[in-house]
Design an enzyme around this catalytic site. Structure first.
Site, mmCIF file in Angstrom:
data_model
loop_
_atom_site.group_PDB
_atom_site.id
_atom_site.type_symbol
_atom_site.label_atom_id
_atom_site.label_comp_id
_atom_site.label_asym_id
_atom_site.label_seq_id
_atom_site.Cartn_x
_atom_site.Cartn_y
_atom_site.Cartn_z
ATOM 1 N N ASP A 81 0.819 -1.217 0.000
ATOM 2 C CA ASP A 81 0.000 0.000 0.000
ATOM 3 C C ASP A 81 0.855 1.271 0.000
ATOM 4 O O ASP A 81 1.926 1.306 0.623
ATOM 5 C CB ASP A 81 -0.938 0.012 1.207
ATOM 6 C CG ASP A 81 -2.096 -0.964 1.039
ATOM 7 O OD1 ASP A 81 -2.234 -1.536 -0.053
ATOM 8 O OD2 ASP A 81 -2.861 -1.147 2.000
ATOM 9 N N ASP A 83 1.554 4.025 1.551
ATOM 10 C CA ASP A 83 1.605 4.882 2.736
ATOM 11 C C ASP A 83 2.777 4.433 3.604
ATOM 12 O O ASP A 83 3.538 3.542 3.228
ATOM 13 C CB ASP A 83 0.284 4.832 3.508
ATOM 14 C CG ASP A 83 -0.147 3.413 3.868
ATOM 15 O OD1 ASP A 83 0.708 2.501 3.827
ATOM 16 O OD2 ASP A 83 -1.325 3.208 4.195
ATOM 17 N N ARG A 299 -6.711 5.974 2.246
ATOM 18 C CA ARG A 299 -6.023 6.573 3.415
ATOM 19 C C ARG A 299 -5.241 7.784 2.929
ATOM 20 O O ARG A 299 -4.103 7.674 2.490
ATOM 21 C CB ARG A 299 -5.112 5.550 4.092
ATOM 22 C CG ARG A 299 -5.888 4.416 4.747
ATOM 23 C CD ARG A 299 -4.999 3.485 5.548
ATOM 24 N NE ARG A 299 -5.798 2.423 6.143
ATOM 25 C CZ ARG A 299 -6.013 1.232 5.586
ATOM 26 N NH1 ARG A 299 -5.479 0.963 4.414
ATOM 27 N NH2 ARG A 299 -6.752 0.323 6.193
ATOM 28 N N HIS A 343 -1.067 11.181 -2.216
ATOM 29 C CA HIS A 343 -2.210 10.605 -2.918
ATOM 30 C C HIS A 343 -3.253 11.663 -3.220
ATOM 31 O O HIS A 343 -3.276 12.729 -2.619
ATOM 32 C CB HIS A 343 -2.861 9.511 -2.068
ATOM 33 C CG HIS A 343 -1.885 8.562 -1.476
ATOM 34 N ND1 HIS A 343 -1.091 7.761 -2.247
ATOM 35 C CD2 HIS A 343 -1.550 8.309 -0.186
ATOM 36 C CE1 HIS A 343 -0.308 7.038 -1.455
ATOM 37 N NE2 HIS A 343 -0.560 7.361 -0.209
#
Length: 696
Positions: A81, A83, A299, A343
């Site tokens: 992911d 992050d 997120r 993002h």
């Protein structure tokens, strides 16, 4: 030899494999593969706070398969992911698989679509060690606080309690709000409404003197005096102000606002919202499209939108609503200064895939959340709503009354997505009025009010408070709230959070001896330091060291000053009377949840299930009241007769008042309103079981 791509979640494996083709092999790490040990702190404080990571026991098979696949691949890409947590997982994978940290092996997918995956694969980079350090600093800080502070609570309160660097601050917010409510002293005030008429009626509210000076009406005598002095006066329109009000759409969702809106509109908890959002991001089988990621990464605290997504939204709005609904300039929303801008905001990946088109392929909860995200994004790119406003001043003797209203001139984005604002309340459509004319007064009515205490936090407002105070990050809001609920520090009462006796005792103890741990500004400052580590501006070891030296000294002082001290958690007394000794029973917590116990223990050992709620539907066996209870043995909820043991009726669902046409037993209402026969051997139950098994 194929190229190996390792992702984090198996949920998106099928989608990514489809987009990459047969030259690639896609495997999932299924989250973290290494972590700090559970049996000890696992941080070598004396040697630079070195984390002592171990391979997770439940990942042995996954690790073995990943090692075999990496050894037989010509290239390995890490696509966990996008992050901090995902970066750390990639770093652990690189170490475990002996990959070259300086090679461009890290790829990120902001959306699980063909374009999103291809774009990510075209831009491989090195693992960002600053992101890894920031995640590692957070993990070490949280582990130190948890493993040092929790035993302190065990000694002073009771075993099994936990304290956390962030959860303790969140708990204090709830406790402080409760204390504020308890200490609130209501003040009386009055409002006066004049019902006026010209062609049709409208309400004008008392404001103050005819000269425009506001008057606060505090007593009934004051209110009656004003009514008496104006009820026989002529009500004359003294001023009319007309204008046009622009109402702008809200920006697209970020993590916190998605959780807030889903809680407010859909009654979803933060964890439920993020679980469903994860499914929408990873990919769902959509009729005609195959496995497709429906939203971008969920997120994020950035409001940035790509130029391509903006253009796609404008094209859709123009084709469906018309050109006048498209703003002349594309909307750009400003992200907060402390936000991470890696993002985009949360948006649909395929603008044309409306919620109605996707509905048949989604579960009910997936559809609801996708609809919320899709509508919010499309509306954020639409034209303003225009409202014709009118504000009227009406003079009656020495006093001034005001009326305001609006009519929609152009609906704009509200044609799709609207949130009623507080400013809109009380505004109504007014008749055409002329300055200087007299209007008829039908009645003047005074109303008594009392100031209200601040509301308790709910899922939405607590998430907002965490965000506004800089406590945690987008990925941690939901787990923070869930954690303090599970720890029995707070409980829900009609959708609002209320601290338990235990939560208040724990908060008071930590606040007395560890002020910084529950200090909002200190915790927010630590989050800012983690951001600086992320940016390469601070050393993670030095940051942890500064925190630990102060924390260790505080802990020693607290232990010395509380030696031999034990804090008792007050029992929550109920109106239930112990039938053995006549005492008021109290609420206790056990292995299977809460139950009622006699405070006279050990002399009186009487206990009974805690009646959770009274049910309007009567007991089908004896017509007494039904109550919802929790089984001591299993912890499962059931409906039972309030007259137990005289009546032994108990059922896993709520009696509907109907009987089964096949066996004559009671028909129950289960989850989501599904009706079923109480008799497990009934042919209706057996048939359904077989059908379900065959379908699977």
């Amino acid at each position: 030899m194929s190229k190996l791509v390792i992702i984090e979640s198996p949920g998106k494996l099928k989608s990514i494999q489809k987009y990459l083709g047969s030259d690639y092999k896609v495997m999932a790490s299924v989250g973290h593969i290494r972590d700090l040990p559970k049996s000890k702190m696992g941080v070598d404080i004396e040697n630079g706070y070195t984390p002592q990571y171990i391979e997770m026991n439940d990942k042995k098979d996954v690790i073995k398969k990943l090692k075999e696949a990496a050894a037989n691949s010509e290239e390995v890409y890490l696509a966990t992911d996008p992050d901090r947590e995902g970066e750390a997982i990639s770093w652990h994978l690189a170490q475990l698989l002996a990959l070259d940290m300086k090679s461009p092996l890290r790829v990120c997918f902001n959306e699980i679509t063909k374009n999103g995956v291809e774009t990510g694969m075209k831009k491989p980079r090195e693992i960002d060690l600053n992101l890894v350090d920031a995640q590692q600093a957070r993990r070490v800080l949280d582990r130190i606080v948890g493993y040092k502070l929790s035993p302190f609570l065990w000694k002073k309160v009771k075993r099994g309690l936990s304290a956390g660097r962030v959860q303790s601050v969140a708990l204090k917010l709830v406790v402080d709000r409760e204390r504020e409510i308890e200490g609130f002293v209501p003040e009386e005030y009055w409002t006066i409404d004049a019902k006026l008429s010209k062609q049709r009626s409208f309400i004008a509210k008392f404001y103050g003197t005819a000269q425009g000076e506001k008057i606060a009406v505090k007593t009934e005598e004051e209110a009656n005096k004003i009514v008496a002095e104006t009820e026989n006066e002529a009500f004359t329109v003294s001023s009319i102000k007309k204008g046009v009000r622009k109402k702008q759409p809200l920006p697209p969702f970020i993590t916190s606002t998605l959780q807030q809106d889903a809680a407010r509109r859909l009654n979803f908890t933060g964890l439920r919202t993020m679980r469903i959002a994860q499914q929408l991001y990873e990919g769902i089988e959509i009729e005609g499209l195959g496995s497709t990621g429906l939203i971008t990464y969920m997120r994020t605290d950035s409001l940035r939108i790509s130029a391509e997504a903006t253009a796609a939204a404008q094209k859709f709005i123009s084709s469906v609503y018309g050109e006048k609904y498209v703003p002349k300039k594309p909307r750009v929303y400003k992200t907060k200064g402390n936000a991470q801008d890696a993002h985009e905001a949360i948006r649909p990946t395929i603008t044309e895939l409306t919620p109605e088109k996707a509905k048949a392929s989604l579960t009910a909860e997936q559809y609801k959340l996708y609809k919320l995200i899709w509508e919010r994004f499309i509306a954020s790119q639409m034209e303003n709503c225009l409202q014709d406003t009118v504000s009227v001043d009406v003079i009656a003797g020495d006093y001034l009354y005001k009326a305001s209203g609006y009519t929609v001139k152009f609906d704009g984005f509200t044609a799709l997505y609207d949130v009623k604002e507080a400013d809109d309340e009380g505004e109504v459509s007014l008749p055409e009025l002329v300055c200087g004319e007299t209007v008829k007064c039908k009645s003047i009515t005074p109303y008594q009010h009392f100031t209200q205490p601040p509301a308790r936090y709910n899922e939405s407002t607590l998430t907002k408070a965490l965000e506004e105070n800089g406590i945690g990050r987008p990925s941690t809001y939901a787990p923070i709230i869930s954690n303090i609920v599970q720890r029995d520090y707070i409980e829900k009462e009609k959708k609002y959070f209320k601290p338990t006796k235990l939560g208040m005792v724990v908060t008071d103890l930590i606040a007395e001896y560890f002020k910084k741990i529950v200090d909002v500004k200190f915790t927010a400052g630590m989050e800012q330091n983690l951001d600086k580590i992320d940016e390469g501006k601070l050393s993670w070891v030095e940051t942890v060291d500064r925190f630990y030296k102060d924390f260790a000294a505080t802990l020693k002082k607290a232990e010395d000053s509380t030696s031999g001290v034990k804090v008792k958690v007050p029992d929550q007394e109920t109106e239930e009377i112990c039938e053995n000794c006549g005492r008021n029973m109290v609420v206790k917590s056990g292995r299977f949840g809460k139950f009622l116990a006699c405070p006279g223990y050990p002399q009186c050992k009487n206990t009974k299930p805690l009646p959770e709620e009274k049910i309007t539907q009567p007991c089908p066996k004896c017509n007494s009241e039904l109550v919802k209870r929790v089984s001591k043995k299993t912890g499962k909820k059931f409906y039972g007769c309030s007259q137990f043991p005289k009546c032994d009726f108990a059922a896993p669902g709520l009696p509907s008042g109907e009987t089964c046409s096949e066996c004559g037993s009671y028909i129950l209402i289960g989850a989501k309103g599904r009706k079923f026969c109480m008799n497990s051997e009934c042919s209706t139950r057996v048939t359904k079981k077989k059908a379900t098994k065959d379908e699977k």
